[in-house]
Design an enzyme around this catalytic site. Structure first.
Site, mmCIF file in Angstrom:
data_model
loop_
_atom_site.group_PDB
_atom_site.id
_atom_site.type_symbol
_atom_site.label_atom_id
_atom_site.label_comp_id
_atom_site.label_asym_id
_atom_site.label_seq_id
_atom_site.Cartn_x
_atom_site.Cartn_y
_atom_site.Cartn_z
ATOM 1 C CD GLU A 122 -3.040 1.168 2.161
ATOM 2 O OE1 GLU A 122 -3.413 0.071 2.618
ATOM 3 O OE2 GLU A 122 -3.602 2.239 2.467
ATOM 4 N NE ARG A 153 -9.974 -0.019 8.617
ATOM 5 C CZ ARG A 153 -11.212 -0.106 8.111
ATOM 6 N NH1 ARG A 153 -12.060 -1.024 8.539
ATOM 7 N NH2 ARG A 153 -11.615 0.711 7.168
ATOM 8 C CD GLU A 183 -8.856 -4.790 4.774
ATOM 9 O OE1 GLU A 183 -9.762 -4.046 4.365
ATOM 10 O OE2 GLU A 183 -7.908 -4.386 5.457
HETATM 11 N N1 MTE Z 1 -6.332 -11.465 -1.972
HETATM 12 C C1 MTE Z 1 -5.235 -11.835 -2.680
HETATM 13 N N2 MTE Z 1 -5.292 -12.961 -3.424
HETATM 14 N N3 MTE Z 1 -4.079 -11.111 -2.642
HETATM 15 C C2 MTE Z 1 -3.976 -9.976 -1.874
HETATM 16 O O1 MTE Z 1 -2.932 -9.326 -1.844
HETATM 17 N N4 MTE Z 1 -5.120 -8.431 -0.306
HETATM 18 C C3 MTE Z 1 -6.185 -8.277 0.687
HETATM 19 C C4 MTE Z 1 -7.532 -8.703 0.103
HETATM 20 N N5 MTE Z 1 -7.420 -9.977 -0.558
HETATM 21 C C5 MTE Z 1 -5.119 -9.563 -1.107
HETATM 22 C C6 MTE Z 1 -6.301 -10.342 -1.221
HETATM 23 C C7 MTE Z 1 -6.320 -6.928 1.205
HETATM 24 S S1 MTE Z 1 -5.285 -6.429 2.419
HETATM 25 C C8 MTE Z 1 -7.284 -6.068 0.751
HETATM 26 S S2 MTE Z 1 -7.499 -4.546 1.435
HETATM 27 C C9 MTE Z 1 -8.172 -6.417 -0.360
HETATM 28 O O2 MTE Z 1 -7.911 -7.724 -0.870
HETATM 29 C C10 MTE Z 1 -7.988 -5.396 -1.477
HETATM 30 O O3 MTE Z 1 -8.716 -5.680 -2.612
HETATM 31 P P1 MTE Z 1 -10.288 -5.372 -2.765
HETATM 32 O O4 MTE Z 1 -10.542 -4.052 -2.127
HETATM 33 O O5 MTE Z 1 -10.481 -5.343 -4.230
HETATM 34 O O6 MTE Z 1 -10.993 -6.486 -2.077
HETATM 35 N N1 HPA Z 2 -7.786 0.724 5.254
HETATM 36 C C1 HPA Z 2 -6.745 0.484 4.446
HETATM 37 N N2 HPA Z 2 -5.913 1.397 4.057
HETATM 38 C C2 HPA Z 2 -6.095 2.642 4.490
HETATM 39 C C3 HPA Z 2 -7.151 2.963 5.340
HETATM 40 C C4 HPA Z 2 -8.049 1.957 5.732
HETATM 41 O O1 HPA Z 2 -9.000 2.171 6.491
HETATM 42 N N3 HPA Z 2 -7.073 4.278 5.609
HETATM 43 C C5 HPA Z 2 -5.990 4.725 4.933
HETATM 44 N N4 HPA Z 2 -5.392 3.739 4.256
HETATM 45 MO MO1 MOS Z 3 -5.557 -3.924 2.760
HETATM 46 S S1 MOS Z 3 -4.543 -4.002 4.533
HETATM 47 O O1 MOS Z 3 -6.484 -2.486 3.257
HETATM 48 O O2 MOS Z 3 -4.349 -3.364 1.720
#
Ligand code: MTE
Ligand code: HPA
Ligand code: MOS
Length: 801
Positions: A270, A348, A750
């Protein structure tokens, strides 16, 4: 893995859609075999890259054809946790074959401080070093191995200063990266004084390495006239663009960042992907050549931050039913040496220390501690898991203290539907489904019967003890920083009728591009195969937020839907001009455009529209409604909605060795109307197993000097396929999101991670059973440090100092 076909997610999800008024004809597609000619959403389409990934033809950055003249960089790492950097002797390194030179802080043309949120992190360490593994500079060479070998020949002279290595030491020294935050509601002190029962406790929960399969990597390519192209494995191309421009001292418009996909991010890319991009760009700037920088696995462990380790202390009051009447909770996050995302992560954690429960009189103190270690960062759940585990631990101990069943105690504390439904941060919980969801899982997992079976087992078996744990999750969806809840997209329709989509989100394996393509296909009424989502690119959609906070589909899916809708509206207006009907009378479905007068092929309409100079592409923009919150008091409505779920987990421990195994897991999880049940199932299973790793085997050990001793898979154990519980049954909740979210869906990335806290609770119950045999007080709290390694399990039983 066993799956109960009667309860297959597809069947449940599509049944839900039918109940909501969709034609029953679209129900029951078999997994992986979507029905033809039907809407794409709601179907278990395979991930858009699945075949290419399996075949090895999907490109990651290290697979891209290299530009002639490309050089390779390797980092020079601090060998001391905290110290004054007296000198950097590069002589020996520079004499090695293939070495072009080094890049140090003095080579930075722009700002030597990273353009991070708190502006507290140098691009390269200068006067002081702040953790073992901090990057001091780079060696640049003709090959990767030459660069890495030479980097190890750089001699550093560092005068050691006192280092703070643990969160408890940081607390004692009041060493913070950001000021403490306090959130209060009611009068906790008075409620505690009047409570019928009271418990005090403390807990330590470890961090977690992201262990993305593709390590951190960036490839920086100088272009003509001071412009740049950066390939970055990043969840946030827009921030990489900003950081590179800032370090080079140029405008953002001169930097283009592209990311086709990541081999996993999990939050680790991120912000921290930006460091590599900046480093590679600085090297490319100095030598006027393209530069690639890929950290090897050990360096990735040493350089980059992890999930924040936490320490807690609490004082809780409760009544005879186990209902909490007052709580004082101290949470201390180990943030490492800089702020990075620690502010919002710790926020959070505060927002989730209620998990699903009403806390009437509560006082929370949140400390953001500075230690001389890697700068800890986003990791799936983003502080949420560290909040949830605290309250679940407290409730488990309350149940034990009262000799009550833990599920009964949890039920007694749930948010109410019409009262007791305001969080400690003043948000009304309007969409609570746990009153129904928990009893449904209790039934389907045979919770009561299995509790009895587990008790009988434990009475009969002195060595192997079992435990059962059932915990819920309620996870807030939206970036807590309200401004990030916006997204843009572009939809292009070409004259052959094929559709190209670009949006601000990134693909990390979670299936975002697949879901966005499904949404666009349905908006235009074309088969999914006609829609292609292309690489994330700052030149296409500007100022995009990180793909994070599980909101990728909510935000980008909607933006893409709006973009497609604009094109559809143009086409509808054109067709009604031809047929002399109202635009609302035109339908787009099954690859056809249907007016009251005629049905035409989509391709024919597109061609004709082009010939009549109709715009065949558009942008789309979305911002999440209803959210607002006050950053200083942490009050308001930070979340658009909550995602819910629960897991029932059975474990066994060996009381002689401390080893444990997860035997069976039953999950009931809420994704609203699933856009893609196959992908959602993968996210739930993957999230659960990753959470299980965090709480069982993944132990990070920093030695007395502050050196991370567990920096490779030889010493750091993530779950393997063999660790996946033999019985892992996942069911999807059948109701849509009650907020207006894309397709009635809910975010899934998540929330399932926190279902693994049921493993931890099951382990603590097994430990309590083992301890009972030794004559210890069966009602005393179980102090289990996470992760529950064999040593920590033995310590909790009382068989190891
Ligand atoms: N799934 C896979 N296969 N690989 C990843 O890196 N990251 C996770 C989740 N699922 C991840 C994953 C995290 S930390 C987040 S915030 C969300 O996917 C981000 O993607 P989305 O917002 O499209 O669900
Ligand atoms: N989630 C993930 N990434 C972020 C957030 C959050 O709530 N706020 C800022 N970066
Ligand atoms: Mo997920 S920890 O919000 O990239």
């Amino acid at each position: 893995m066993k799956r109960d076909d009667d309860h297959a997610p597809t069947a449940r999800t599509t049944a839900g859609r039918a109940a909501a008024g969709n034609p029953p004809a679209m129900t029951q597609p078999a997994m992986g075999q979507p029905a033809m000619g039907q809407p794409a959403m709601g179907q278990p389409h395979a991930h858009e890259s699945a075949r290419a990934q399996v075949a090895g033809s999907a490109h990651y950055i290290d697979d891209l054809p290299e530009v002639k003249g490309t050089l390779y960089a390797a980092p020079i790492l601090s060998t001391v946790a905290h110290g004054r950097l007296e000198s950097v002797d590069t002589q020996a390194a520079l004499q090695l074959a293939g070495v072009h030179g080094v890049v140090l802080a003095q080579d930075i043309p722009g700002d030597p401080v990273l353009a991070a949120f708190a502006h507290d992190e140098p691009v390269f360490a200068q006067a002081t070093v702040q953790h073992i593994g901090q990057v001091i500079g780079l060696v640049v060479a003709d090959s990767v191995m030459q660069a890495r070998r030479a980097a190890r020949q750089v001699k550093l002279s560092i005068t050691a200063l006192p280092a703070i290595l643990t969160v408890r030491d940081a607390l004692a020294a009041e060493s913070y990266v950001l000021p403490p935050v306090h959130v209060r509601r009611g009068d906790a002190a008075q409620a505690l004084a009047q409570a019928p029962h009271r418990l005090q406790g403390r807990l330590e929960v470890g961090g977690q390495e992201h262990f993305y399969l593709e390590g951190q990597i960036a490839y920086a390519l100088p272009q003509e006239q001071g412009q740049w192209l950066i390939h970055s494995s990043t969840q946030h191309p827009g921030e990489v663009q900003h950081w590179v421009a800032h370090a080079l001292g140029i405008d953002s418009h001169a930097v283009r960042v592209e990311c086709r996909r990541m081999g996993g991010g999990f939050g680790g890319k991120e912000t921290q992907a930006g460091h590599l991009a900046v480093w590679a760009a600085l090297a490319a700037h100095k030598f006027g050549r393209p530069v690639k920088l890929r950290l090897d696995r050990d360096d990735d462990f040493m350089v980059t931050g992890k999930r924040h380790p936490f320490a807690y202390e609490w004082d809780v009051g409760f009544d005879d039913a186990g209902r909490i009447t007052g709580l004082k909770l101290m949470m201390a996050a180990n943030c490492g040496f800089s702020a990075d995302l620690s502010g919002p992560v710790a926020d959070r954690a505060v927002f989730h220390c209620d998990n699903a429960y009403f806390l009437e009189h509560v006082e929370i103190a949140s400390y953001r501690c500075k230690t001389h270690t890697q700068s800890h960062t986003a990791f799936r759940g983003f502080g949420g898991p560290q909040g949830v585990i605290a309250i679940e631990t407290i409730l488990g101990d309350i149940a034990r203290a009262l000799g009550r069943d833990a599920l009964d105690v949890r039920m007694a504390n749930l948010y109410g539907l019409h009262e007791r439904n305001v969080t400690h941060y003043q948000m009304t919980v309007e969409d609570n489904i746990l009153h129904e969801l928990l009893p449904q899982l209790e039934q389907s997992a045979l919770y009561r019967q299995r509790q009895e079976a587990v008790s009988a087992w434990n009475a009969a078996n002195p060595v192997l003890k079992r435990g059962l744990g059932l915990t819920p999750v309620k996870f807030g969806i939206s970036f807590t920083a309200t401004l990030f809840n916006q997204a843009g997209a572009l939809v292009h329709v070409y004259t052959d009728g094929s559709v190209q989509v670009n949006h601000g989100g990134t693909e990390m394996g979670q299936g975002l591009h697949t879901k966005v393509a499904q949404i666009v296909a349905d908006e235009l009424g074309v088969p999914l195969s006609r829609v292609l989502v292309t690489a994330s690119d700052t030149a296409k959609v500007p100022n995009a937020s990180a793909t994070a906070a599980s909101s990728g589909t909510d935000l980008n899916g909607r933006a893409a839907q709006f973009a497609a809708r604009h094109v559809r509206d143009n086409l509808a207006a054109f067709v009604c001009g031809l047929d002399g009907c109202g635009a609302g009378a035109i339908r787009f479905a099954g690859g056809q455009v249907i007016s009251p007068k005629r049905t035409r092929r989509w391709e024919d309409v597109v061609k004709e529209a082009y010939a009549n100079r109709i715009q065949l592409w558009s942008d789309g923009f979305y911002r999440t409604p209803k959210i607002h919150y006050d950053k200083t008091t942490l009050t308001g409505r930070p979340f658009y909605y909550f995602a819910y779920g629960a897991a029932c987990t059975e474990v066994a421990i060996d009381t002689h060795t401390g080893e444990s195994r997860v035997l069976a897991v039953d999950i009931l999880h809420d994704v609203g109307h699933s856009i893609n049940p196959a992908i959602d199932l993968g996210q739930i299973e993957g999230g659960f197993v990753q959470g299980m790793g965090w709480l069982t085997t993944e132990q990070l050990v920093w030695n007395d000097e502050g050196r991370l001793a567990t920096h490779a898979p030889s010493t750091y154990k993530i779950p393997a396929t063999g660790d996946v519980p033999e019985h892992l049954r996942v069911q999807l909740w059948h109701q849509p999101n009650r907020e207006d979210n894309v397709g009635g869906s809910k975010a899934v990335g998540e929330p399932p991670f926190m279902l693994a806290i049921s493993v931890y609770e099951a382990l603590r119950n097994a430990i309590a059973a083992a301890r009972g045999d030794g004559g210890a007080d069966a009602r005393a709290p179980v102090q289990l440090t996470a992760p529950a390694t064999a040593e920590n399990v033995l310590r909790a039983i009382g068989r190891l100092e």
